[in-house]
Design a protein around this motif. Structure first.
Motif, PDB file in Angstrom:
ATOM      1  N   VAL A 216     -29.115 -83.956  10.909  1.00  0.00           N
ATOM      2  CA  VAL A 216     -29.808 -83.333  11.892  1.00  0.00           C
ATOM      3  C   VAL A 216     -29.444 -84.128  13.254  1.00  0.00           C
ATOM      4  CG1 VAL A 216     -32.113 -83.530  12.696  1.00  0.00           C
ATOM      5  CG2 VAL A 216     -31.876 -82.851  10.377  1.00  0.00           C
ATOM      6  N   VAL A 219     -26.461 -82.334  14.761  1.00  0.00           N
ATOM      7  CA  VAL A 219     -26.940 -81.231  15.227  1.00  0.00           C
ATOM      8  C   VAL A 219     -27.486 -81.057  16.656  1.00  0.00           C
ATOM      9  CG1 VAL A 219     -28.348 -79.024  14.939  1.00  0.00           C
ATOM     10  CG2 VAL A 219     -27.025 -79.939  12.904  1.00  0.00           C
ATOM     11  N   VAL A 220     -28.396 -82.185  16.485  1.00  0.00           N
ATOM     12  CA  VAL A 220     -29.042 -82.372  17.870  1.00  0.00           C
ATOM     13  C   VAL A 220     -28.052 -82.509  19.195  1.00  0.00           C
ATOM     14  CG1 VAL A 220     -30.625 -83.720  19.229  1.00  0.00           C
ATOM     15  CG2 VAL A 220     -31.223 -82.889  16.843  1.00  0.00           C
ATOM     16  N   GLY A 223     -25.322 -79.717  19.340  1.00  0.00           N
ATOM     17  CA  GLY A 223     -25.877 -78.670  20.007  1.00  0.00           C
ATOM     18  C   GLY A 223     -26.241 -78.770  21.228  1.00  0.00           C
ATOM     19  N   GLY A 224     -26.965 -79.743  21.763  1.00  0.00           N
ATOM     20  CA  GLY A 224     -27.114 -80.005  23.113  1.00  0.00           C
ATOM     21  C   GLY A 224     -25.950 -79.858  24.011  1.00  0.00           C
ATOM     22  N   LEU A 227     -24.581 -76.184  24.105  1.00  0.00           N
ATOM     23  CA  LEU A 227     -25.209 -75.227  24.714  1.00  0.00           C
ATOM     24  C   LEU A 227     -25.253 -75.743  26.320  1.00  0.00           C
ATOM     25  CD1 LEU A 227     -28.097 -74.958  22.345  1.00  0.00           C
ATOM     26  CD2 LEU A 227     -26.512 -73.324  22.840  1.00  0.00           C
ATOM     27  N   GLY A 228     -25.472 -76.888  26.681  1.00  0.00           N
ATOM     28  CA  GLY A 228     -25.476 -77.335  27.799  1.00  0.00           C
ATOM     29  C   GLY A 228     -23.982 -76.787  28.491  1.00  0.00           C
ATOM     30  N   ILE A 230     -21.920 -74.441  27.719  1.00  0.00           N
ATOM     31  CA  ILE A 230     -21.795 -73.109  27.857  1.00  0.00           C
ATOM     32  C   ILE A 230     -22.776 -72.482  29.117  1.00  0.00           C
ATOM     33  CG2 ILE A 230     -22.485 -70.738  26.997  1.00  0.00           C
ATOM     34  CD1 ILE A 230     -21.862 -72.141  24.013  1.00  0.00           C
ATOM     35  N   TRP A 231     -24.044 -73.198  29.096  1.00  0.00           N
ATOM     36  CA  TRP A 231     -24.853 -72.677  30.282  1.00  0.00           C
ATOM     37  C   TRP A 231     -24.032 -73.089  31.711  1.00  0.00           C
ATOM     38  CZ3 TRP A 231     -26.635 -76.139  33.953  1.00  0.00           C
ATOM     39  CH2 TRP A 231     -27.670 -75.350  35.055  1.00  0.00           C
ATOM     40  N   THR A 234     -21.217 -70.587  32.335  1.00  0.00           N
ATOM     41  CA  THR A 234     -21.708 -69.229  32.635  1.00  0.00           C
ATOM     42  C   THR A 234     -22.354 -69.233  33.999  1.00  0.00           C
ATOM     43  OG1 THR A 234     -23.627 -69.364  31.489  1.00  0.00           O
ATOM     44  CG2 THR A 234     -21.990 -68.314  30.311  1.00  0.00           C
ATOM     45  N   ASN A 235     -23.175 -70.259  34.259  1.00  0.00           N
ATOM     46  CA  ASN A 235     -23.733 -70.247  35.596  1.00  0.00           C
ATOM     47  C   ASN A 235     -22.894 -70.829  36.571  1.00  0.00           C
ATOM     48  OD1 ASN A 235     -26.278 -69.639  35.374  1.00  0.00           O
ATOM     49  ND2 ASN A 235     -26.703 -71.426  36.663  1.00  0.00           N
ATOM     50  N   ASP A 238     -21.416 -67.427  37.953  1.00  0.00           N
ATOM     51  CA  ASP A 238     -22.434 -66.985  38.687  1.00  0.00           C
ATOM     52  C   ASP A 238     -22.077 -67.309  40.054  1.00  0.00           C
ATOM     53  OD1 ASP A 238     -23.209 -65.059  37.041  1.00  0.00           O
ATOM     54  OD2 ASP A 238     -25.291 -65.519  36.924  1.00  0.00           O
TER      55      ASP A 238
ATOM     56  N   ILE B  70     -28.750 -69.361  28.300  1.00  0.00           N
ATOM     57  CA  ILE B  70     -27.540 -69.866  27.936  1.00  0.00           C
ATOM     58  C   ILE B  70     -26.339 -69.289  28.544  1.00  0.00           C
ATOM     59  CG2 ILE B  70     -26.402 -71.733  26.550  1.00  0.00           C
ATOM     60  CD1 ILE B  70     -29.153 -72.540  27.257  1.00  0.00           C
ATOM     61  N   ASN B  72     -26.103 -66.430  29.543  1.00  0.00           N
ATOM     62  CA  ASN B  72     -26.392 -65.635  30.705  1.00  0.00           C
ATOM     63  C   ASN B  72     -26.015 -64.102  30.700  1.00  0.00           C
ATOM     64  OD1 ASN B  72     -27.003 -65.627  33.395  1.00  0.00           O
ATOM     65  ND2 ASN B  72     -25.108 -66.749  34.357  1.00  0.00           N
ATOM     66  N   ILE B 165     -32.563 -75.225  25.681  1.00  0.00           N
ATOM     67  CA  ILE B 165     -31.746 -75.742  24.894  1.00  0.00           C
ATOM     68  C   ILE B 165     -32.240 -76.356  23.933  1.00  0.00           C
ATOM     69  CG2 ILE B 165     -29.883 -77.612  25.038  1.00  0.00           C
ATOM     70  CD1 ILE B 165     -29.047 -76.856  27.691  1.00  0.00           C
ATOM     71  N   ILE B 169     -31.953 -75.698  19.638  1.00  0.00           N
ATOM     72  CA  ILE B 169     -31.647 -76.702  18.750  1.00  0.00           C
ATOM     73  C   ILE B 169     -32.989 -76.739  17.646  1.00  0.00           C
ATOM     74  CG2 ILE B 169     -31.267 -79.148  18.487  1.00  0.00           C
ATOM     75  CD1 ILE B 169     -30.176 -79.058  21.102  1.00  0.00           C
TER      76      ILE B 169
END
Ligand code: SF4
Ligand code: SF4
Lengths: 265, 396
Positions: A216, A219-220, A223-224, A227-228, A230-231, A234-235, A238, B70, B72, B165, B169
């Motif tokens: 666990v 994963v936290v 994952g954090g 995902l952060g 990737i954001w 992508t952002n 933009d 995320i 987008n 996010i 999770i």
């Protein structure tokens, strides 16, 4: 050191004194009709099963590494260093995961009460803490149920099998089952005849879930970050697009302004 | 034409609600013994199965939040709110049924202060608490827009990315941990379902169920309100669902090969039949969805989503009930009160969804729908003309 019970079915005479002693110790009702019930229930923590002239006790195995305790979300069930697996009623919220998790189907529930409790043999934790035997061992007239140090009881059980190989199934039930239990059983007939499953795993049940649970935090963390990240990508894309648009527009305007000025000139 | 249909359903709704209410009283006045068929041998019944399923349906929430916020992919923005709302209702239904199912519901907060980090149930308790909060925050914009609270909206937009996010999770953990619950019962859960990969199955199937739920909802809200998602969007959802389902089925297949349990399918047992039913319900829509004429046809797409959802209901019930029956040595079938409470929770969730779609900007979020796009939405369903006025109304 950890205490345990050794029950030797070949010495048991089926007198059900242990049931009686257990009921007294735990303030449970006991009568002839309850004695005839051959199963554990919310009012009967241990049962002596009879098949012809063979007997077998059923009770909570007070596992060394109990599935029920690992399952309980609020730690209402707990293995004590002395051996007993105890239940703290005040914590329990009644999810009944312990009942599902127990490989021996031991915990029972007070289905008909409005404020139900989980009920099971807890190996007389107060007596054990006071240096006494469990109620069932104390009352047993033949010594079929014996209380003592787990290590010593294991040695004794092995000795009994060695001395009388014809009398016993060559197996101490509870030595390795689910990583070992604080109740050890000897029998002259196969254990599964009395509902003790022959194929319970020998590794502690809690490993099955802890292997997953230990992931666990990973994963936290991962994952954090993922995902952060990737954001951000992508952002950023933009942002860049927007900036480029902006540049184009201003370049266009510059040009236009230049033309206008030229025109004026 | 819409009127009588609505009348019929609201009668059903009321009947279910009354029966459910009576059962609820019975449950809290007389206890679990009187109101359920659960026993010491079968301590987890229908309500657990329902909880597993309610959460699976909520799987769309985190998927789409990740896709939109995320990754987008703005194209999927119109799907965001219905999915988040569904997820929120799914989790609310979970919590309600938990309160009913717990022996001592007033101690539901105990995991907050009494910890056992070796317990899957403990992890679940925390994930549910946190993720329900996250979902409320994710859905809040729809309510705030309606109320016109601009400042709160701006603030929410500022914290949205970390919240999303966290949500992704948390629900990854939660979806899989519902599968992990069953890891500790290797001797009890029938081998067709018991697998060390159970957490992965639960996670992937939640993705699929969430997608199917979106298609399902869109179709119904078109019937009821003329509000729906663009067909091209539904088509892509159908395609994604086809791939996700194939992946899920392949995973189950590979797992069964490795565990060598195919011979069990030859046994004439209830487990075998229900297992085959479950797989059939998932395999049929998978095969259909790969076909062009299916995923471009709204009704066919809807039909596939219903099959998929039924497939996952069967799956969760199989894990929670069918698969546990043989080892328990008893037979369990839910009491009518258990069924009534479950159905009224479902009905309640639908009713709230219906109200939300009616009064809140849930379907195509008007504030972001460009005029051109709304024209396109309206065009294919020109017959269902209310789409345009509804949209402009929500926008104003
Ligand atoms: S036998 Fe069951 S109830 Fe008893 S300690 Fe082991 S897991 Fe817990
Ligand atoms: S029913 Fe009580 S003792 Fe059993 S797992 Fe749940 S909280 Fe723990």
């Amino acid at each position: 050191m950890s205490k345990a019970l050794l029950y030797d079915a070949t010495i048991c005479i089926g007198c059900k004194q242990c049931e009686q002693g257990c009921a007294t110790e735990n303030n449970l009702p006991y009568s002839d009709s309850i004695a005839a019930e051959e199963k554990q229930s919310e009012h009967k923590f241990t049962a002596v099963l009879t098949r012809g002239d063979k007997f077998m006790r059923r009770l909570c195995m007070n596992c060394q590494d109990p599935a029920c305790a690992s399952a309980c979300p609020v730690a209402a069930l707990r293995k004590t260093a002395a051996g007993p697996v105890i239940y703290e009623e005040g914590r329990c919220m009644g999810c009944r995961y312990c009942m599902l998790a127990c490989p021996f189907n031991v915990p029972r529930y007070e289905w008909n009460k409005l404020f139900p409790r989980v009920r099971k043999c807890t190996m007389c934790p107060n007596r054990v803490a006071a240096g006494k035997q469990t109620a069932c061992a104390e009352i047993c007239p033949t010594g079929a149920t014996k209380f003592g140090e787990r290590d010593e009881l294991i040695n004794e059980a092995q000795q009994r099998i060695r001395d009388n190989p014809g009398q016993y199934v060559k197996h101490i039930y509870g030595l390795n089952e689910v990583g070992g239990t604080s109740v050890l059983l000897l029998s002259g007939v196969p254990f599964d005849q009395f509902g003790y499953s022959a194929d319970v795993p020998t590794e502690p049940m809690p490993l099955l879930t802890s292997r997953v649970l230990s992931k666990v935090p990973d994963v936290v963390m991962l994952g954090g970050v993922l995902l952060g990240g990737i954001w951000w990508i992508t952002n950023r894309r933009d942002d860049v697009a927007a900036a480029e648009d902006c540049e184009k527009n201003s370049a266009f305007e510059d040009k236009k302004r230049g033309q206008d000025e030229n025109g004026k000139a | 034409m819409a009127k009588p249909r609505f009348g019929f359903w609201s009668v059903i709704l009321w009947i279910v609600m009354v029966l459910g209410g009576y059962s609820l009283i019975l449950r809290f006045a007389r206890g679990l013994g009187a109101s359920t068929n659960m026993t010491d041998e079968f301590p987890w019944g229908l309500w657990i199965g329902f909880k597993l399923f309610a959460v699976a349906l909520a799987g769309g929430g985190f998927t789409i939040a990740a896709v939109v916020h995320i990754f987008n992919l703005k194209r999927y923005r119109p799907v965001l709110r219905p999915m988040i709302l569904t997820a929120f209702l799914g989790y609310s239904a979970f919590i309600c049924s938990l309160i009913i199912d717990l022996g001592r519901p007033y101690r539901i907060w105990h995991p907050v202060v009494m910890w056992n980090d070796h317990s899957v149930m403990f992890e679940i308790a925390w994930c549910v608490m946190l993720y329900t909060t996250v979902l409320a925050l994710e859905f809040a914009p729809a309510v705030l827009e309606r109320l016109g609270w601009q400042r709160a909206l701006v603030w929410l937009r500022g914290v949205m990315i970390p919240v999303v996010i966290l949500g992704v999770i948390l629900s990854t953990l939660h979806q899989s941990s519902l599968g992990s619950l069953y890891l500790i019962v290797p001797g009890k859960l029938y081998p067709l379902w018991y697998s060390p990969l159970e957490p992965v199955f639960f996670f992937v199937s939640a993705l699929c169920a969430g997608l199917a739920m979106t298609v399902f909802e869109s179709w119904h809200s078109r019937k009821a309100f003329g509000k729906q998602l663009e067909q091209s969007l539904l088509t892509s959802l159908g395609r994604v669902l086809a791939v996700a389902l194939s992946f899920y089925l392949a995973l189950r297949f590979v797992d069964m090969v490795h565990r060598g349990v195919f011979h069990l399918l030859l046994l004439p047992r209830t487990e075998t039949y229900l297992f085959l039913l479950e797989i059939a319900l998932l395999l049929i829509p998978t095969l259909l969805l790969f076909q062009r004429r299916i995923h471009q046809n709204p009704t066919a797409l809807y039909f596939c989503s219903v099959l998929t959802l039924l497939g996952f209901v069967t799956n969760r019930m199989n894990v929670a009930i069918t698969g546990m029956e043989a080892s328990s040595g008893t037979y369990y079938f839910p009491k009518w009160t258990e069924l009534a409470i479950t159905l009224s929770l479902v009905a309640g969730a639908f009713a709230i969804f219906w109200l939300a779609v009616k009064y809140l900007p849930v379907f195509p979020p008007a504030h972001e729908t460009h005029l051109a796009q709304s024209a396109r939405v309206a065009a294919p369903s020109a017959a269902a003309s209310p789409a345009v006025p509804e949209l402009t109304h929500a926008g104003s």
